[in-house]
Enzyme design. Sequence first.
Site: not given
Length: 263
Positions: A111-112
């Site tokens: 998850c950025f």
Amino acid sequence: MLALRLLNVVAPAYFLCISLVTFVLQLFLFLPSMREDPTATPLFSPALLHGALFLFLSANALGNYVLVIQNSPDDLGTCQGTSSQRAQCPPPSTHFCRVCSRVTLRHDHHCFFTGNCIGSRNMRNFILFCLYTSLACLYSMVAGVAYISAVLSISFAHPLAFLTLLPTSISQFFSGAVLGSDMFVILMLYLWFAVGLACAGFCCHQLLLILRGQTRYQVRKGVAVRSRPWRKNLQEVFGKRWLLGLLVPMFNVGTESSKQQDK
């Protein structure tokens, strides 16, 4: 790889900026614009109830966001060692993340927006983060629509009123009929709507995978998983005391993964 590492820094900063702007708008625009009902008691005034509900949603969203970052998936560094060490690692549930440069257990995805991998230790907090972020965004959109309708005297009774709001407001903004602050709120309405729907869809997708006992990584690789009852799959992620963790940001409330870590 450099672009991915840059995105890993920019995306969390973008999320925190949206959270800060949302809090400022709620505190200095939406709450003061709410007029108290003369017939209502001060304890149950609209502004107080609105502020309490928004604080509950935002506190759970930010609380689970912090827990997702703090509780990284287990780093199985031995899986990058000799061939005998790699043979001891379960291939269907491990993956080497190039951004984090580590091997994680039961890897789902990177998850950025949190700058962290999602796996066995923080999956539950990630789902709650998506849930409360979507609720906070959609609730802010509703409050913003009420504010715009009162300030600009716009009726949203027609189903297409929200879709035509942006082009109409842009033309009125350049003609001087709409203030810059009101135009900014209108732009935030569409941002809240997009982020809220995206987080809600992602949350539903993750819940569907949990019910099946799968991860996104396993789906992409076509890895077959053992069929188990959906209740057991849910309990493995959310635990038996799931209601407590739903109301208060907590880490692994009674989950099976936390019991295994304690041993």
